[in-house]
Scaffold this active site. Structure first.
Site, mmCIF file in Angstrom:
data_model
loop_
_atom_site.group_PDB
_atom_site.id
_atom_site.type_symbol
_atom_site.label_atom_id
_atom_site.label_comp_id
_atom_site.label_asym_id
_atom_site.label_seq_id
_atom_site.Cartn_x
_atom_site.Cartn_y
_atom_site.Cartn_z
ATOM 1 N N ASN A 10 0.848 -1.192 0.000
ATOM 2 C CA ASN A 10 0.000 0.000 0.000
ATOM 3 C C ASN A 10 0.887 1.247 0.000
ATOM 4 O OD1 ASN A 10 -1.591 2.232 0.978
ATOM 5 N ND2 ASN A 10 -3.147 0.770 1.598
ATOM 6 N N ASP A 12 -0.213 4.457 0.032
ATOM 7 C CA ASP A 12 -0.962 5.642 0.468
ATOM 8 C C ASP A 12 -0.086 6.689 1.147
ATOM 9 O OD1 ASP A 12 -3.251 4.396 -0.426
ATOM 10 O OD2 ASP A 12 -4.107 4.062 1.562
ATOM 11 N N HIS A 13 0.795 6.229 2.040
ATOM 12 C CA HIS A 13 1.460 7.202 2.903
ATOM 13 C C HIS A 13 2.702 7.820 2.282
ATOM 14 C CE1 HIS A 13 -1.553 6.744 5.854
ATOM 15 N NE2 HIS A 13 -1.407 5.442 5.858
ATOM 16 N N ARG A 21 3.218 18.896 2.061
ATOM 17 C CA ARG A 21 3.833 20.130 1.586
ATOM 18 C C ARG A 21 3.285 20.581 0.239
ATOM 19 N NH1 ARG A 21 10.299 21.460 2.032
ATOM 20 N NH2 ARG A 21 10.213 23.539 1.127
ATOM 21 N N HIS A 46 -5.692 3.574 -1.603
ATOM 22 C CA HIS A 46 -7.012 3.914 -1.070
ATOM 23 C C HIS A 46 -7.343 5.361 -1.425
ATOM 24 C CE1 HIS A 46 -9.779 4.023 2.779
ATOM 25 N NE2 HIS A 46 -10.411 4.413 1.669
ATOM 26 N N ARG A 48 -9.559 8.052 -0.711
ATOM 27 C CA ARG A 48 -10.558 8.445 0.281
ATOM 28 C C ARG A 48 -11.407 9.611 -0.217
ATOM 29 N NH1 ARG A 48 -10.332 7.207 5.759
ATOM 30 N NH2 ARG A 48 -8.788 5.613 6.322
ATOM 31 N N ARG A 52 -7.127 12.658 1.326
ATOM 32 C CA ARG A 52 -6.081 13.045 2.275
ATOM 33 C C ARG A 52 -4.702 12.524 1.878
ATOM 34 N NH1 ARG A 52 -7.797 9.717 7.643
ATOM 35 N NH2 ARG A 52 -9.774 10.718 7.109
ATOM 36 N N HIS A 53 -4.657 11.470 1.062
ATOM 37 C CA HIS A 53 -3.356 10.993 0.589
ATOM 38 C C HIS A 53 -3.410 10.724 -0.919
ATOM 39 C CE1 HIS A 53 -5.451 7.273 1.701
ATOM 40 N NE2 HIS A 53 -5.236 7.464 2.983
ATOM 41 N N GLU A 73 -8.639 0.393 -2.992
ATOM 42 C CA GLU A 73 -9.438 0.439 -1.776
ATOM 43 C C GLU A 73 -10.418 1.598 -1.865
ATOM 44 O OE1 GLU A 73 -7.170 0.513 1.817
ATOM 45 O OE2 GLU A 73 -6.667 -1.609 1.681
ATOM 46 N N THR A 103 -6.983 6.240 10.534
ATOM 47 C CA THR A 103 -6.824 5.118 9.625
ATOM 48 C C THR A 103 -8.056 4.246 9.776
ATOM 49 O OG1 THR A 103 -5.362 3.295 8.956
ATOM 50 C CG2 THR A 103 -5.597 3.700 11.321
ATOM 51 N N THR A 104 -8.188 3.246 8.931
ATOM 52 C CA THR A 104 -9.360 2.372 9.007
ATOM 53 C C THR A 104 -9.412 1.706 10.363
ATOM 54 O OG1 THR A 104 -9.162 1.975 6.637
ATOM 55 C CG2 THR A 104 -10.572 0.489 7.874
ATOM 56 N N GLU A 154 -10.763 -9.778 2.943
ATOM 57 C CA GLU A 154 -9.486 -9.439 3.567
ATOM 58 C C GLU A 154 -9.724 -9.290 5.059
ATOM 59 O OE1 GLU A 154 -6.006 -5.995 3.597
ATOM 60 O OE2 GLU A 154 -7.133 -6.375 1.749
ATOM 61 N N HIS A 194 -3.433 -5.007 7.815
ATOM 62 C CA HIS A 194 -3.619 -3.854 8.687
ATOM 63 C C HIS A 194 -2.720 -3.989 9.914
ATOM 64 C CE1 HIS A 194 -5.674 -0.070 9.593
ATOM 65 N NE2 HIS A 194 -5.498 -0.396 10.854
ATOM 66 N N GLY A 195 -1.708 -3.122 9.957
ATOM 67 C CA GLY A 195 -0.823 -3.046 11.108
ATOM 68 C C GLY A 195 0.313 -4.050 11.137
ATOM 69 N N GLY A 216 1.268 -1.592 4.313
ATOM 70 C CA GLY A 216 1.633 -0.279 3.811
ATOM 71 C C GLY A 216 2.346 0.614 4.801
ATOM 72 N N HIS A 217 1.623 1.094 5.816
ATOM 73 C CA HIS A 217 2.150 2.120 6.705
ATOM 74 C C HIS A 217 3.484 1.732 7.314
ATOM 75 C CE1 HIS A 217 2.505 4.417 10.504
ATOM 76 N NE2 HIS A 217 2.026 5.398 9.775
#
Length: 254
Positions: A10, A12-13, A21, A46, A48, A52-53, A73, A103-104, A154, A194-195, A216-217
């Site tokens: 992922n 996203d981040h 910025r 994802h 959203r 936001r990302h 996503e 986050t989700t 998932e 997730h996580g 991802g994160h």
């Protein structure tokens, strides 16, 4: 014999950092290409509601520029359904989404939102997009996903990853094992995510009824210290090592 375990990264981040910025750097599409070079089997992004990302242009570029499947996503809204049907990614994972969440925060309530989900699941599937539902590891939610016609689930691994004691973590892992086995028994392909981190991925990767992990994160955060290709390559190795060891020892969760 150990089943193939895919890794979806992922990105996203990477976009989160860019958007902090403004401008074009760092580029999430470049990150996706590096992830593929490092061993990712697919890319997850994802889009959203509040952008936001990931933003719309990122999805357009990912569809045009990467040579691996895109897992899109999305919330089950008319706006996101229209975007998915226009781009036709390989897969669409329906997730719960609240404006106020960082986050989700949990899995989709397929039972409670069944009627609302009928249309997006049906239209995405009819368009040739592989539908996945992001859910907590509960058999009743899997049964509802099956009735809905989604081919993939998932499992949300957040409670397992965030457990505060070894006993709590073992209990959450057991929930995932049972849910993954139930998914296979009723004919659903099972993914998880997730996580997940280097410390938590091994026991989940060992579950033979799970065929894909989406991470991802943690990988983007670790990349600050070791570089993106190194962070992903290490995760790929950790997954493969855990999978192989479980299969060879005969202790792999079925």
């Amino acid at each position: 014999m150990s089943r193939l375990l895919r890794l979806g990264v992922n990105i996203d981040h990477v976009a989160t950092v860019r958007n902090a910025r403004g401008g074009a750097h760092p580029d999430p599409v470049r990150a996706a290409k590096l992830a593929i070079e490092a061993g990712a089997d697919g890319i997850t992004a994802h889009l959203r509601e509040d952008r936001r990302h990931i933003v719309d242009r990122d999805i357009e570029r990912l569809m045009a520029e990467i040579d691996r499947p895109l897992n899109f996503e999305m919330a089950a809204t008319d706006e996101m359904l229209g975007i998915a049907l226009r781009h036709k990614p390989h897969a669409a994972c329906l997730v719960p989404e609240k404006r106020t969440e960082v986050t989700t925060e949990g899995g989709l309530d397929v039972i409670g939102q069944y009627d609302h989900l009928v249309r997006p699941v049906g239209e995405l599937g009819a368009a040739g997009i592989r539908v996945s539902l992001f859910i907590d590891p509960e058999p009743a939610q899997l049964d509802a996903a099956k009735r809905l016609g989604a081919p993939v689930v998932e499992l949300h691994t957040g409670a397992y990853c965030d457990a505060h004691s070894s006993a709590e973590r073992e209990a959450e892992l057991a929930r995932i094992v049972r849910a993954a086995a139930h998914a296979e028994a009723i004919g659903l392909e099972c993914h998880a995510g997730h996580g997940l981190s280097y410390d938590t991925v091994g026991p989940v990767a060992a579950i033979q009824t799970i065929v894909e992990l989406n991470i991802g994160h943690f990988l983007i955060g670790e990349a600050i210290f070791v570089g993106l290709t190194n962070s992903i390559a290490r995760m790929r190795k950790a997954m493969d090592t855990a999978r192989k060891a479980a299969a060879q020892s005969g202790t792999a969760s079925a």
